[in-house]
Design an enzyme around this catalytic site. Structure first.
Site, PDB file in Angstrom:
ATOM      1  N   ASP A  99      67.311 -36.113 -84.155  1.00 21.31           N
ATOM      2  CA  ASP A  99      68.653 -36.639 -84.448  1.00 21.31           C
ATOM      3  C   ASP A  99      69.544 -35.641 -85.173  1.00 21.31           C
ATOM      4  O   ASP A  99      70.491 -36.031 -85.851  1.00 21.31           O
ATOM      5  CB  ASP A  99      68.564 -37.941 -85.265  1.00 21.31           C
ATOM      6  CG  ASP A  99      67.741 -39.010 -84.574  1.00 21.31           C
ATOM      7  OD1 ASP A  99      68.134 -39.420 -83.480  1.00 21.31           O
ATOM      8  OD2 ASP A  99      66.697 -39.408 -85.130  1.00 21.31           O
ATOM      9  N   GLY A 139      71.393 -33.295 -83.683  1.00 21.18           N
ATOM     10  CA  GLY A 139      72.568 -32.931 -82.900  1.00 21.18           C
ATOM     11  C   GLY A 139      72.280 -32.006 -81.736  1.00 21.18           C
ATOM     12  O   GLY A 139      73.155 -31.237 -81.326  1.00 21.18           O
ATOM     13  N   GLY A 196      72.038 -32.753 -78.638  1.00 20.27           N
ATOM     14  CA  GLY A 196      72.894 -33.079 -77.505  1.00 20.27           C
ATOM     15  C   GLY A 196      74.253 -32.431 -77.605  1.00 20.27           C
ATOM     16  O   GLY A 196      74.740 -31.817 -76.645  1.00 20.27           O
ATOM     17  N   HIS A 256      70.316 -38.229 -77.218  1.00 17.57           N
ATOM     18  CA  HIS A 256      71.142 -37.072 -77.525  1.00 17.57           C
ATOM     19  C   HIS A 256      72.603 -37.439 -77.256  1.00 17.57           C
ATOM     20  O   HIS A 256      73.035 -37.513 -76.111  1.00 17.57           O
ATOM     21  CB  HIS A 256      70.713 -35.873 -76.677  1.00 17.57           C
ATOM     22  CG  HIS A 256      69.305 -35.446 -76.914  1.00 17.57           C
ATOM     23  ND1 HIS A 256      68.700 -34.403 -76.238  1.00 17.57           N
ATOM     24  CD2 HIS A 256      68.362 -35.909 -77.776  1.00 17.57           C
ATOM     25  CE1 HIS A 256      67.456 -34.259 -76.667  1.00 17.57           C
ATOM     26  NE2 HIS A 256      67.235 -35.163 -77.598  1.00 17.57           N
ATOM     27  N   THR A 306      54.921 -38.004 -82.581  1.00 23.24           N
ATOM     28  CA  THR A 306      55.132 -38.339 -81.185  1.00 23.24           C
ATOM     29  C   THR A 306      54.000 -37.765 -80.345  1.00 23.24           C
ATOM     30  O   THR A 306      53.318 -36.832 -80.771  1.00 23.24           O
ATOM     31  CB  THR A 306      56.482 -37.766 -80.697  1.00 23.24           C
ATOM     32  OG1 THR A 306      56.676 -38.110 -79.334  1.00 23.24           O
ATOM     33  CG2 THR A 306      56.512 -36.252 -80.835  1.00 23.24           C
ATOM     34  N   ARG A 344      65.049 -48.674 -89.921  1.00 26.13           N
ATOM     35  CA  ARG A 344      66.346 -48.143 -90.325  1.00 26.13           C
ATOM     36  C   ARG A 344      66.386 -46.621 -90.217  1.00 26.13           C
ATOM     37  O   ARG A 344      65.354 -45.944 -90.189  1.00 26.13           O
ATOM     38  CB  ARG A 344      66.669 -48.560 -91.769  1.00 26.13           C
ATOM     39  CG  ARG A 344      65.726 -48.006 -92.809  1.00 26.13           C
ATOM     40  CD  ARG A 344      66.012 -48.573 -94.195  1.00 26.13           C
ATOM     41  NE  ARG A 344      65.060 -48.040 -95.163  1.00 26.13           N
ATOM     42  CZ  ARG A 344      65.227 -46.888 -95.804  1.00 26.13           C
ATOM     43  NH1 ARG A 344      66.324 -46.170 -95.594  1.00 26.13           N
ATOM     44  NH2 ARG A 344      64.321 -46.450 -96.658  1.00 26.13           N
ATOM     45  N   ARG A 388      67.186 -43.238 -91.993  1.00 26.76           N
ATOM     46  CA  ARG A 388      67.080 -42.855 -93.397  1.00 26.76           C
ATOM     47  C   ARG A 388      67.743 -41.488 -93.643  1.00 26.76           C
ATOM     48  O   ARG A 388      67.682 -40.604 -92.803  1.00 26.76           O
ATOM     49  CB  ARG A 388      65.607 -42.798 -93.793  1.00 26.76           C
ATOM     50  CG  ARG A 388      64.891 -44.141 -93.588  1.00 26.76           C
ATOM     51  CD  ARG A 388      63.385 -43.958 -93.403  1.00 26.76           C
ATOM     52  NE  ARG A 388      62.770 -43.342 -94.554  1.00 26.76           N
ATOM     53  CZ  ARG A 388      61.550 -42.812 -94.549  1.00 26.76           C
ATOM     54  NH1 ARG A 388      60.825 -42.807 -93.436  1.00 26.76           N
ATOM     55  NH2 ARG A 388      61.056 -42.269 -95.650  1.00 26.76           N
ATOM     56  N   LEU A 413      78.486 -30.750 -90.881  1.00 26.29           N
ATOM     57  CA  LEU A 413      79.090 -30.151 -92.072  1.00 26.29           C
ATOM     58  C   LEU A 413      80.240 -31.005 -92.613  1.00 26.29           C
ATOM     59  O   LEU A 413      80.610 -30.873 -93.786  1.00 26.29           O
ATOM     60  CB  LEU A 413      79.594 -28.743 -91.755  1.00 26.29           C
ATOM     61  CG  LEU A 413      78.507 -27.662 -91.816  1.00 26.29           C
ATOM     62  CD1 LEU A 413      78.891 -26.451 -91.005  1.00 26.29           C
ATOM     63  CD2 LEU A 413      78.215 -27.272 -93.252  1.00 26.29           C
ATOM     64  N   ASP A 414      80.772 -31.897 -91.786  1.00 23.79           N
ATOM     65  CA  ASP A 414      81.854 -32.759 -92.258  1.00 23.79           C
ATOM     66  C   ASP A 414      81.397 -33.685 -93.380  1.00 23.79           C
ATOM     67  O   ASP A 414      82.215 -34.087 -94.212  1.00 23.79           O
ATOM     68  CB  ASP A 414      82.438 -33.580 -91.107  1.00 23.79           C
ATOM     69  CG  ASP A 414      81.378 -34.202 -90.219  1.00 23.79           C
ATOM     70  OD1 ASP A 414      80.403 -33.511 -89.891  1.00 23.79           O
ATOM     71  OD2 ASP A 414      81.524 -35.385 -89.852  1.00 23.79           O
TER      72      ASP A 414
END
Length: 434
Positions: free
Chosen positions: A9, A11, A13, A39, A234, A297, A299, A326-327
Site C-alpha cells: 500500500d 503507492g 500503482g 494498486h 503472504t 483496519r 493502521r 509527502l503531502d
C-alpha cells in the site's frame, strides 16, 4: 522493477502509472500475488481504478499487461476488473492482456477454503484478504501435477476433472464449501480462455525485445513468504527475485533492470502483525484502504527505518527509492484546532538497531522475530525538515522520485535514468539486421 519496501500500500500503482506516462513502456509484467492486490491509480480528470491483476499502466493507451507464471490468476475477478476499466474509459484492457499458461488458477473453491481457514483462526487471524490466492499456492505446492492452471481452461474436460478433484479434496478437509457446482464454473473459465491470449514462458523474451517493460510487484517485502514476519505474511515472493528469474530466462543480462523501491512517508499496515511505530493518535485516513472484514483496519505508524532497512537487505538493495505521500508531512489546512502532529522517523528500536535476514524457509526464526517485534518499542529522531534527504540518509539509497499526491502530475523526478534498451539475446540476427 517496482517493489514495495514496506507492508504494501505504499503507492506502487501510482508509480507504475507515472512510469508509463513518462516513458515509452510496451508492457507491464505482473510477477507475484493475485487478485488481492490493490494498486490505486487516479487520473487528473478524476477517473480512478484499483488495479488488481491488470498492470497499473493500463490507463495509458497501448501499454500492455503480461501475467507471468508466478502470478495467481482469477478469471472471475479479472472479468469484473475489465468491466470497471471499460466503465472508466478503457474498453480494450483484455485485448492488451497476455497470460502465461503455467500460472495457477484461483477458483471459488480456493476462495471458500481460504475464508474457512481464516475464520477458524478466530482472534489469531493472519490478515488474509479472503480471495483464495494463498490457498491456490498452497494447493499447487501440495499437488503440482493436478492443480488447475490457466492453460487448462482451453481443455474443458481436463479442467472439469481438476476442479472436481480440487473441490472434493477441500470439502473432505474443511467441510462444505460456499461455492457453486463445477458445471456452473466451467463456462466462465472456458470463456476466459477464448477471450484472452494465453502464451508460454518463451513469450517474454520477445516482449523485452519489443520495448521497455515495467515489472510491477504486489504487496510488500515485509510480507514476503520467507522473510516476512511469520505468520502475518503472504504466500508469495514479494522481492525482486521473481522478476530477476524471468529476466534471466529471457536472456537479459544480470543487473540490466533498474531496481526501484517504493515507500510512504508513513509506515502502514493493513491487518494484524507487527507495526512497531504504530501511533493511533495520528489523524490520518486512507479512503482507498478502508477497514474490511478480512484484513481489519488500516493502521498508521511513523516512518520505520529499521523495518525498511531490513526490507532493503532482504531484497538485495535498490538503485533508487520512490517516496510517496509527502503531502501528509505538511500542515493540514482543514484542521483549525491544532497543527497536524509532526511525523517522526525511527532509526532504532529500544533493543536493536538493525534486523538481519535469515536463511529462506526458516519460519521458526521468522516467528521468533515477529514475537520480538510485537514486544519492542521505537526510538524517534526529531521530525525531519527535509523528508527525501532524511529517508535517503537513513536507508543509504537515493530518492529518485517524490510524490505529493495521487496523480502522475503530483510526481517529481530526481535523477531517475531513462531506460536503456535491453541487448538482444545472442543469435537474434533478425533483430540485429533490423
Amino acid at each position: 522493477m517496482v517493489v514495495d519496501l514496506g507492508y504494501g500500500d505504499a503507492g506502487k500503482g501510482t508509480v507504475v502509472d507515472w512510469l508509463c506516462a513518462t516513458r515509452p513502456v510496451h508492457t507491464v509484467v505482473r510477477f507475484n500475488g493475485g487478485a488481492q492486490a490493490a494498486h490505486n491509480v487516479v487520473l487528473p480528470d478524476g477517473r480512478q481504478h484499483t488495479f488488481a491483476q491488470f498492470g497499473a499502466g493500463t490507463f495509458r493507451p497501448g501499454v500492455r499487461t503480461h501475467l507471468a507464471r508466478q502470478q495467481v490468476v482469477d478469471p472471475l475477478a479479472l472479468a469484473a476488473e475489465a468491466d470497471h476499466l471499460a466503465s472508466v474509459g478503457v474498453p480494450d484492457a483484455l485485448d492488451r492482456l497476455t497470460v502465461d499458461g503455467e500460472a495457477l488458477l484461483a477458483t471459488p473453491y480456493h476462495r471458500a477454503a481460504n475464508r474457512l481457514r481464516e475464520m477458524a483462526r478466530g482472534a489469531g487471524r493472519h490478515g488474509s484478504c479472503g480471495l483464495g490466492v494463498g490457498e491456490s499456492v498452497r494447493y499447487g505446492l501440495a499437488h503440482p501435477d493436478e492443480a488447475p492452471r490457466v492453460a487448462d481452461c482451453r481443455d474443458p474436460e481436463l479442467l472439469r476433472r481438476r476442479l472436481t478433484v480440487l473441490r472434493d479434496r477441500l470439502t473432505a478437509e474443511l467441510g462444505p464449501l460456499d461455492a457453486p457446482p463445477v458445471a456452473d464454473c466451467l463456462p466462465a473459465f472456458t470463456g476466459f480462455a477464448a477471450r484472452v491470449t494465453i502464451v508460454d514462458r518463451s513469450y517474454l523474451a520477445g516482449v523485452l525485445r519489443a520495448g521497455t517493460c515495467v515489472f510491477e510487484g504486489a504487496q510488500g517485502v515485509l510480507l514476503d513468504e520467507w522473510h516476512g514476519f511469520h505468520p502475518y505474511t503472504t504466500w508469495s515472493t514479494t522481492t525482486f527475485a521473481n522478476a530477476e528469474a524471468l529476466l534471466a530466462e529471457a536472456g537479459a543480462a544480470a543487473g540490466s533492470a533498474y531496481r526501484l523501491g517504493v515507500l510512504r512517508t508513513v509506515t502502514t499496515r493493513h491487518g494484524p502483525g507487527p507495526l512497531v511505530t504504530e501511533d493511533r493518535a495520528l489523524p490520518l485516513t486512507d479512503p482507498r484502504n478502508p477497514t474490511n472484514p478480512w484484513q481489519g483496519r488500516f493502521r498508521f505508524g511513523h516512518f520505520d527505518a529499521v523495518a525498511h532497512r531490513y526490507a532493503l537487505a532482504v531484497a538485495g538493495g535498490v538503485d533508487g527509492l520512490a517516496l510517496t505521500h509527502l503531502d501528509v508531512t505538511r500542515p493540514d489546512p482543514a484542521r483549525t484546532d491544532s497543527a497536524r502532529p509532526a511525523l517522526r522517523l525511527c532509526r532504532r528500536y529500544e533493543d536493536v538497531d538493525r534486523l538481519h535476514p535469515g536463511p529462506p524457509g526458516d519460519l521458526d526464526r521468522q516467528a521468533a522475530l515477529t514475537a520480538r517485534l510485537l514486544r519492542t518499542r521505537p526510538v524517534y529522531d526529531a521530525p525531519p525538515t527535509d523528508w527525501p534527504a532524511a529517508v535517503a540518509e537513513a536507508l543509504a539509497a537515493p530518492v529518485v522520485l517524490t510524490s505529493h499526491g495521487p496523480t502522475a502530475a503530483d510526481k517529481q523526478e530526481h535523477g531517475l535514468p531513462a531506460p536503456d534498451p535491453l541487448p538482444a539475446p545472442t543469435g537474434d540476427l533478425i533483430r540485429q539486421q533490423t
